[in-house]
Scaffold this active site. Sequence first.
Site, PDB file in Angstrom:
ATOM      1  N   THR A  86      -5.258 -13.035  -7.625  1.00  0.00           N
ATOM      2  CA  THR A  86      -6.590 -13.644  -7.459  1.00  0.00           C
ATOM      3  C   THR A  86      -7.567 -12.507  -7.168  1.00  0.00           C
ATOM      4  O   THR A  86      -8.038 -12.380  -6.043  1.00  0.00           O
ATOM      5  CB  THR A  86      -6.585 -14.664  -6.294  1.00  0.00           C
ATOM      6  OG1 THR A  86      -6.048 -14.019  -5.125  1.00  0.00           O
ATOM      7  CG2 THR A  86      -5.760 -15.884  -6.612  1.00  0.00           C
ATOM      8  N   THR A 121      -2.994 -15.759  -2.211  1.00  0.00           N
ATOM      9  CA  THR A 121      -4.073 -16.023  -1.251  1.00  0.00           C
ATOM     10  C   THR A 121      -5.235 -16.666  -1.989  1.00  0.00           C
ATOM     11  O   THR A 121      -5.787 -16.073  -2.913  1.00  0.00           O
ATOM     12  CB  THR A 121      -4.539 -14.708  -0.599  1.00  0.00           C
ATOM     13  OG1 THR A 121      -3.405 -14.130   0.016  1.00  0.00           O
ATOM     14  CG2 THR A 121      -5.611 -14.946   0.429  1.00  0.00           C
ATOM     15  N   GLU A 155       2.794  -4.871   3.357  1.00  0.00           N
ATOM     16  CA  GLU A 155       3.432  -3.879   2.492  1.00  0.00           C
ATOM     17  C   GLU A 155       4.146  -2.867   3.383  1.00  0.00           C
ATOM     18  O   GLU A 155       3.686  -2.547   4.468  1.00  0.00           O
ATOM     19  CB  GLU A 155       2.395  -3.191   1.614  1.00  0.00           C
ATOM     20  CG  GLU A 155       1.810  -4.166   0.631  1.00  0.00           C
ATOM     21  CD  GLU A 155       0.968  -3.508  -0.442  1.00  0.00           C
ATOM     22  OE1 GLU A 155       1.142  -2.311  -0.706  1.00  0.00           O
ATOM     23  OE2 GLU A 155       0.122  -4.222  -1.003  1.00  0.00           O
ATOM     24  N   ALA A 252      -7.396   2.941  15.829  1.00  0.00           N
ATOM     25  CA  ALA A 252      -8.624   3.412  15.176  1.00  0.00           C
ATOM     26  C   ALA A 252      -8.268   4.397  14.076  1.00  0.00           C
ATOM     27  O   ALA A 252      -7.233   5.058  14.123  1.00  0.00           O
ATOM     28  CB  ALA A 252      -9.511   4.084  16.213  1.00  0.00           C
ATOM     29  N   GLY A 257      -7.606  -0.702   4.329  1.00  0.00           N
ATOM     30  CA  GLY A 257      -7.636  -0.773   2.864  1.00  0.00           C
ATOM     31  C   GLY A 257      -6.567  -1.750   2.425  1.00  0.00           C
ATOM     32  O   GLY A 257      -6.185  -2.650   3.167  1.00  0.00           O
ATOM     33  N   CYS A 260      -5.338  -6.730   0.501  1.00  0.00           N
ATOM     34  CA  CYS A 260      -5.654  -7.992   1.184  1.00  0.00           C
ATOM     35  C   CYS A 260      -6.910  -7.969   2.035  1.00  0.00           C
ATOM     36  O   CYS A 260      -7.854  -8.706   1.759  1.00  0.00           O
ATOM     37  CB  CYS A 260      -4.466  -8.415   2.039  1.00  0.00           C
ATOM     38  SG  CYS A 260      -3.060  -8.897   1.051  1.00  0.00           S
ATOM     39  N   ARG A 327      -4.450   0.624  -3.621  1.00  0.00           N
ATOM     40  CA  ARG A 327      -5.571  -0.303  -3.833  1.00  0.00           C
ATOM     41  C   ARG A 327      -6.487  -0.295  -2.604  1.00  0.00           C
ATOM     42  O   ARG A 327      -6.031  -0.443  -1.484  1.00  0.00           O
ATOM     43  CB  ARG A 327      -5.040  -1.712  -4.103  1.00  0.00           C
ATOM     44  CG  ARG A 327      -4.526  -1.855  -5.530  1.00  0.00           C
ATOM     45  CD  ARG A 327      -3.933  -3.209  -5.782  1.00  0.00           C
ATOM     46  NE  ARG A 327      -2.694  -3.374  -5.052  1.00  0.00           N
ATOM     47  CZ  ARG A 327      -2.002  -4.519  -4.988  1.00  0.00           C
ATOM     48  NH1 ARG A 327      -2.453  -5.585  -5.600  1.00  0.00           N
ATOM     49  NH2 ARG A 327      -0.870  -4.580  -4.316  1.00  0.00           N
TER      50      ARG A 327
HETATM   51  C1  UDX Z   1      -1.995  -7.374   5.446  1.00  0.00           C
HETATM   52  C2  UDX Z   1      -1.534  -8.373   6.511  1.00  0.00           C
HETATM   53  O1  UDX Z   1      -1.080  -7.653   7.670  1.00  0.00           O
HETATM   54  C3  UDX Z   1      -0.448  -9.274   5.965  1.00  0.00           C
HETATM   55  O2  UDX Z   1      -0.096 -10.255   6.938  1.00  0.00           O
HETATM   56  C4  UDX Z   1      -0.970  -9.959   4.692  1.00  0.00           C
HETATM   57  O3  UDX Z   1       0.010 -10.783   4.121  1.00  0.00           O
HETATM   58  C5  UDX Z   1      -1.447  -8.931   3.684  1.00  0.00           C
HETATM   59  O4  UDX Z   1      -2.427  -8.074   4.289  1.00  0.00           O
HETATM   60  P1  UDX Z   1      -1.058  -5.099   4.414  1.00  0.00           P
HETATM   61  O5  UDX Z   1      -2.300  -5.089   3.591  1.00  0.00           O
HETATM   62  O6  UDX Z   1       0.249  -4.817   3.778  1.00  0.00           O
HETATM   63  O7  UDX Z   1      -0.894  -6.522   5.140  1.00  0.00           O
HETATM   64  O8  UDX Z   1      -1.230  -3.998   5.560  1.00  0.00           O
HETATM   65  P2  UDX Z   1      -1.502  -3.935   7.114  1.00  0.00           P
HETATM   66  O9  UDX Z   1      -0.351  -3.320   7.798  1.00  0.00           O
HETATM   67  O10 UDX Z   1      -1.980  -5.189   7.662  1.00  0.00           O
HETATM   68  O11 UDX Z   1      -2.692  -2.848   7.143  1.00  0.00           O
HETATM   69  C6  UDX Z   1      -3.899  -3.078   6.435  1.00  0.00           C
HETATM   70  C7  UDX Z   1      -4.847  -1.921   6.611  1.00  0.00           C
HETATM   71  O12 UDX Z   1      -5.322  -1.848   7.944  1.00  0.00           O
HETATM   72  C8  UDX Z   1      -4.237  -0.544   6.320  1.00  0.00           C
HETATM   73  O13 UDX Z   1      -5.162   0.226   5.597  1.00  0.00           O
HETATM   74  C9  UDX Z   1      -3.997   0.053   7.690  1.00  0.00           C
HETATM   75  O14 UDX Z   1      -4.065   1.452   7.680  1.00  0.00           O
HETATM   76  C10 UDX Z   1      -5.160  -0.540   8.468  1.00  0.00           C
HETATM   77  N1  UDX Z   1      -4.893  -0.650   9.904  1.00  0.00           N
HETATM   78  C11 UDX Z   1      -3.935  -1.498  10.361  1.00  0.00           C
HETATM   79  C12 UDX Z   1      -5.658   0.081  10.810  1.00  0.00           C
HETATM   80  O15 UDX Z   1      -6.546   0.857  10.414  1.00  0.00           O
HETATM   81  N2  UDX Z   1      -5.438  -0.074  12.135  1.00  0.00           N
HETATM   82  C13 UDX Z   1      -4.488  -0.902  12.639  1.00  0.00           C
HETATM   83  O16 UDX Z   1      -4.349  -0.997  13.870  1.00  0.00           O
HETATM   84  C14 UDX Z   1      -3.701  -1.650  11.714  1.00  0.00           C
END
Ligand code: UDX
Length: 434
Positions: A86, A121, A155, A252, A257, A260, A327
């Site tokens: 999506t 989603t 991921e 922080a 990115g 999602c 992505r």
């Molecule tokens: C996320 C959701 O966690 C998951 O439940 C959903 O199904 C899909 O989207 P994902 O995109 O795989 O999962 O990664 P995630 O571990 O959540 O991190 C997302 C982004 O946030 C990353 O770029 C990560 O570096 C950043 N992040 C995460 C931070 O900058 N600080 C944090 O404390 C946690």
Amino acid sequence: MKIAVIGTGYVGLVTAAGLAELGHPVMGTDKDREKIGRISRGVVPIYEPGLDELIAGNVRKKRLSFSPDLNAVIQEADVIFVCVGTPQRVDGSADMSQIEEVSRMIADNLNRYKLVVEKSTVPVKTSYWIKRTIGLYKKTETDFDIASNPEFLREGSAVSDFLHPDRIIVGVETERGRDLLCDIYAKLRDRVVVTNIDTAELIKHASNSFLAMKISYINLISDICDKTDANVEQVAEGMGLDPRIGSRFLKAGIGYGGSCFPKDIKALVKIGEDLGVDMSLLKDADRVNFDRIRVFVDKIKQALWILKDKRIAILGLAFKPETDDIREAPSISIIRELLREGARLRLYDPKAMENMKEIYPEEPDRLEYCDSPYRATEEANALIILTEWEEFAGLELERVKKAMSNLIIVDGRNVFDPAVPRQLGFEYYSIGRK
Ligand code: UDX
């Protein structure tokens, strides 16, 4: 009960393998025939820890198969999980055309009762549109039900998230649909939460947007820390000890990115605005995230002043560790800004370099991909860290010191204890820690 999983992207592959691991016969299908061909030959198109083994194991046990014949797979299935993409449209909303296409295909092949489960989603109310589309195009009087079972996989830990979930949201509108979906997750029954479909759809967007907001919040606090003597890690720790806040997702850095958070927060803004709700809270969270790039590039400029012709080593390209996914990775925008300033970049990532080469191909003297972090740092004027791969925390800084021309590290993920590089003579800049 035979299960079909339509769409073999990230969500579809993990769902197909995970459902097979729970003991169900699962058929994966996709309109990309070549991809199905590769998966059938055992080539998994994404890097996700444990996924290759999970797929191979279940294929061997004959619980999991892949076929490019969408019509046949739909006809054979009792339950269909829709896991197609999506993508985001220019106005921030989700492009639902693939969901519509699959709905019509299901209508065409509705040879007996089926439960159609949306796993992608999707905006709240999508099930209404799937139901309407199948109803409109089906050629028989056959019954069907719709359900929503949003995925919460991260991921890098998707396999474990699938098999050991915090919660399984089952959004249903009939008893038959509820019983079927609850049966599928019988082994994880204590994790199942049953709701209506709108609620299930909204739980997904509301969860991701909340987490994104939490990250933007701590990044905002880190800006204050940068200008005072406060330390953002200790602030986060102190905040997180309050169970109402919790310590996770308060790291922080250079912003969120991935496939999602950036997309889902924009989609929820659009959903809310279309319903006449003031969504400025989430818009600001998204804006703070966008601004991370400028804040970080400014930090690099504070260290190097002029970036033109500076040789900069970049460690980490993936949007987070343990994935090859780039992505919406902050690295893409940061590289673009540094190139625009005329810097010469030497890039390294343990998994994501091939993907990045599709966006930024190698250019002699301007952008080079290196086969080790040490090679990237050779004669560099600065080293910048964009993903917190464990490998980087274990770097031999003595060796890095010998390789670099200037001892400057700008760490976008707070990988090092500041005292360590500083003791070795590095100028060390990080996030929210003076
Ligand atoms: C996320 C959701 O966690 C998951 O439940 C959903 O199904 C899909 O989207 P994902 O995109 O795989 O999962 O990664 P995630 O571990 O959540 O991190 C997302 C982004 O946030 C990353 O770029 C990560 O570096 C950043 N992040 C995460 C931070 O900058 N600080 C944090 O404390 C946690």
